[in-house]
Scaffold this motif. Structure first.
Motif, PDB file in Angstrom:
ATOM      1  N   SER A  10     -56.112 -42.302 -18.967  1.00 39.11           N
ATOM      2  CA  SER A  10     -56.530 -43.396 -19.293  1.00 39.11           C
ATOM      3  C   SER A  10     -55.869 -44.738 -19.514  1.00 39.11           C
ATOM      4  O   SER A  10     -56.353 -45.810 -19.409  1.00 39.11           O
ATOM      5  N   HIS A  11     -54.702 -44.639 -19.119  1.00 35.01           N
ATOM      6  CA  HIS A  11     -53.762 -45.646 -18.950  1.00 35.01           C
ATOM      7  C   HIS A  11     -54.377 -46.776 -17.713  1.00 35.01           C
ATOM      8  O   HIS A  11     -53.750 -47.653 -17.586  1.00 35.01           O
ATOM      9  N   SER A  12     -55.166 -46.075 -16.771  1.00 32.86           N
ATOM     10  CA  SER A  12     -55.469 -46.762 -15.412  1.00 32.86           C
ATOM     11  C   SER A  12     -56.669 -47.761 -16.024  1.00 32.86           C
ATOM     12  O   SER A  12     -57.203 -48.431 -15.138  1.00 32.86           O
ATOM     13  N   VAL A  26     -60.633 -38.012 -15.684  1.00 38.30           N
ATOM     14  CA  VAL A  26     -59.616 -38.806 -16.244  1.00 38.30           C
ATOM     15  C   VAL A  26     -58.976 -38.189 -17.728  1.00 38.30           C
ATOM     16  O   VAL A  26     -59.999 -37.875 -18.584  1.00 38.30           O
ATOM     17  N   LEU A  27     -57.808 -38.024 -17.808  1.00 40.75           N
ATOM     18  CA  LEU A  27     -57.182 -37.422 -19.243  1.00 40.75           C
ATOM     19  C   LEU A  27     -57.151 -38.482 -20.208  1.00 40.75           C
ATOM     20  O   LEU A  27     -56.494 -39.327 -19.869  1.00 40.75           O
ATOM     21  N   PRO A  28     -57.795 -38.174 -21.212  1.00 40.80           N
ATOM     22  CA  PRO A  28     -57.597 -39.166 -22.342  1.00 40.80           C
ATOM     23  C   PRO A  28     -56.314 -39.208 -22.918  1.00 40.80           C
ATOM     24  O   PRO A  28     -55.735 -38.122 -23.342  1.00 40.80           O
ATOM     25  N   GLU A  40     -58.339 -41.704 -26.398  1.00 40.85           N
ATOM     26  CA  GLU A  40     -58.857 -43.037 -25.936  1.00 40.85           C
ATOM     27  C   GLU A  40     -60.132 -42.575 -25.269  1.00 40.85           C
ATOM     28  O   GLU A  40     -60.160 -41.640 -24.328  1.00 40.85           O
ATOM     29  N   GLY A  41     -61.234 -43.286 -25.426  1.00 39.08           N
ATOM     30  CA  GLY A  41     -62.629 -43.071 -24.938  1.00 39.08           C
ATOM     31  C   GLY A  41     -63.370 -42.075 -25.503  1.00 39.08           C
ATOM     32  O   GLY A  41     -64.378 -41.710 -24.817  1.00 39.08           O
ATOM     33  N   VAL A  42     -62.843 -41.431 -26.423  1.00 37.03           N
ATOM     34  CA  VAL A  42     -63.284 -40.255 -27.037  1.00 37.03           C
ATOM     35  C   VAL A  42     -63.685 -40.091 -28.578  1.00 37.03           C
ATOM     36  O   VAL A  42     -64.920 -39.933 -29.008  1.00 37.03           O
ATOM     37  N   ASP A  43     -62.637 -40.674 -29.157  1.00 33.75           N
ATOM     38  CA  ASP A  43     -62.797 -40.601 -30.648  1.00 33.75           C
ATOM     39  C   ASP A  43     -62.894 -41.912 -31.434  1.00 33.75           C
ATOM     40  O   ASP A  43     -63.261 -42.017 -32.726  1.00 33.75           O
ATOM     41  N   ASP A  68     -52.982 -29.837 -22.235  1.00 38.32           N
ATOM     42  CA  ASP A  68     -54.270 -30.361 -21.872  1.00 38.32           C
ATOM     43  C   ASP A  68     -53.915 -30.651 -20.265  1.00 38.32           C
ATOM     44  O   ASP A  68     -55.029 -30.586 -19.673  1.00 38.32           O
ATOM     45  N   VAL A  69     -53.000 -31.145 -19.673  1.00 40.36           N
ATOM     46  CA  VAL A  69     -52.785 -31.476 -18.480  1.00 40.36           C
ATOM     47  C   VAL A  69     -53.197 -30.072 -17.570  1.00 40.36           C
ATOM     48  O   VAL A  69     -54.164 -30.303 -16.669  1.00 40.36           O
ATOM     49  N   ALA A  70     -52.465 -28.986 -17.971  1.00 42.66           N
ATOM     50  CA  ALA A  70     -52.627 -27.799 -17.141  1.00 42.66           C
ATOM     51  C   ALA A  70     -54.117 -27.528 -17.066  1.00 42.66           C
ATOM     52  O   ALA A  70     -54.535 -26.920 -16.111  1.00 42.66           O
ATOM     53  N   GLU A  71     -55.030 -27.431 -18.118  1.00 45.07           N
ATOM     54  CA  GLU A  71     -55.935 -27.131 -18.306  1.00 45.07           C
ATOM     55  C   GLU A  71     -57.148 -27.912 -17.606  1.00 45.07           C
ATOM     56  O   GLU A  71     -58.010 -27.353 -16.871  1.00 45.07           O
ATOM     57  N   MET A  72     -56.851 -29.181 -17.347  1.00 49.71           N
ATOM     58  CA  MET A  72     -57.760 -29.870 -16.571  1.00 49.71           C
ATOM     59  C   MET A  72     -57.475 -29.594 -14.941  1.00 49.71           C
ATOM     60  O   MET A  72     -58.389 -29.707 -14.329  1.00 49.71           O
ATOM     61  N   TRP A  73     -56.091 -29.267 -14.706  1.00 47.77           N
ATOM     62  CA  TRP A  73     -55.871 -28.983 -13.390  1.00 47.77           C
ATOM     63  C   TRP A  73     -56.713 -27.575 -13.065  1.00 47.77           C
ATOM     64  O   TRP A  73     -56.973 -27.474 -11.955  1.00 47.77           O
TER      65      TRP A  73
END
Length: 291
Positions: A10-12, A26-28, A40-43, A68-73
């Protein structure tokens, strides 16, 4: 199964609605408000966040969990053969290098390609859009990573700060310097290039800071980006942590100063706003990747 998926954080400046439209993930980014973690964008809404920031609430950033990164991958690899992951520049966060190391593990090797092209904010957003366009043209994840990283040095950003208070909190300036700047109405313009953040000029008032930033980008287009600019291969972009009204005024000033050029404008991510503070304005440029 689809060929290549795109992921960023989400820094993007890309949040859920645009991510769904683009077909990306997008990873928050996590951050702390008085020791409570938010994403960010969630809570938390943008209005709530800036209200807390202006009230002086203790806000700090944090790196995303590698879990969290690995789970999204893993979730994406159920849908895609390979992934291009475009995180915040390694110059600003250790999370990029940690992701690169994790991408070499057996589970992800040859499937996840982490891009480190020194981008943040709107230039990072633009890199994601470029990656999406390249996937549509059939480029592989390895090719996209190579192309994006080859233009690593072709990016510059100027940011006008309304206060040094937030850089003081982050330890970048002293309390005396921050207090003196506020008393004297000093609005520093910071310059960010790949890997470095420096003070470019100290201005008396935000009006002067805006002019200094625009003049700086004009100089960049006449010198460092001249060849690309003359070929029509430069993206002009803006960013803001200020109100919608001030952001609109800033965009109008940029468009008047650079007639005929498209300008992409984003609201700064919460993570960056923690360091810059509310009411900051930015302008930058980057080059279109050479495919």
């Amino acid at each position: 199964m689809k060929k290549t998926g795109i992921m960023t954080d989400s820094h993007s400046g890309i949040l859920n609605e645009e991510a769904e439209r683009l077909g990306i993930k997008v990873l928050p980014m996590p951050f702390y408000i008085e020791e409570k973690v938010y994403r960010e964008g969630v809570d938390l809404s943008r209005e709530e966040f800036y209200d807390m920031l202006r009230k002086g609430t203790d806000v700090s950033t944090s790196q995303p969990s590698l879990v969290d990164v690995a789970e999204m991958w893993k979730e994406m690899l159920k849908e895609y053969e390979e992934i291009v992951y475009i995180p915040l520049s390694s110059a600003l966060s250790g999370s990029c290098m940690a992701a690169m190391a994790m991408a070499n593990e057996d589970e992800f090797a040859g499937k996840v390609f982490v891009v480190d092209n020194g981008r943040v904010a709107t230039p990072m957003h633009r890199s994601v859009l470029d990656a999406v366009e390249m996937t549509e043209k059939g480029y592989s994840a390895a090719e996209i990573k190579k192309i994006l990283e080859e233009t690593r040095e072709k990016m510059t950003i100027y940011i006008g700060l309304s206060t040094l208070e937030y850089l003081k909190k982050g330890g970048r300036v002293s309390s005396v310097t921050a207090l003196a700047a506020d008393v004297l109405n000093i609005k520093p313009v910071m310059h960010f290039s790949t890997g470095t953040l420096d003070t470019y000029q100290k201005c008396r008032g935000m009006k002067k800071a805006r002019k200094v930033m625009i003049d700086a980008i004009k100089h960049e287009l006449e010198t460092n980006f001249r060849e690309e600019y003359e070929a029509g291969n430069v993206y002009l972009m803006a960013a803001s942590s200020s109100t919608d009204e001030v952001t609109a005024e800033w965009m109008a000033q940029i468009k008047e100063s650079f007639p005929g050029m498209d300008v992409m404008c984003d609201k700064l991510s919460f993570g960056l706003s923690c360091h810059i503070g509310p009411d900051g304005l930015g302008i930058g440029c980057t080059c279109k990747p050479v495919e």
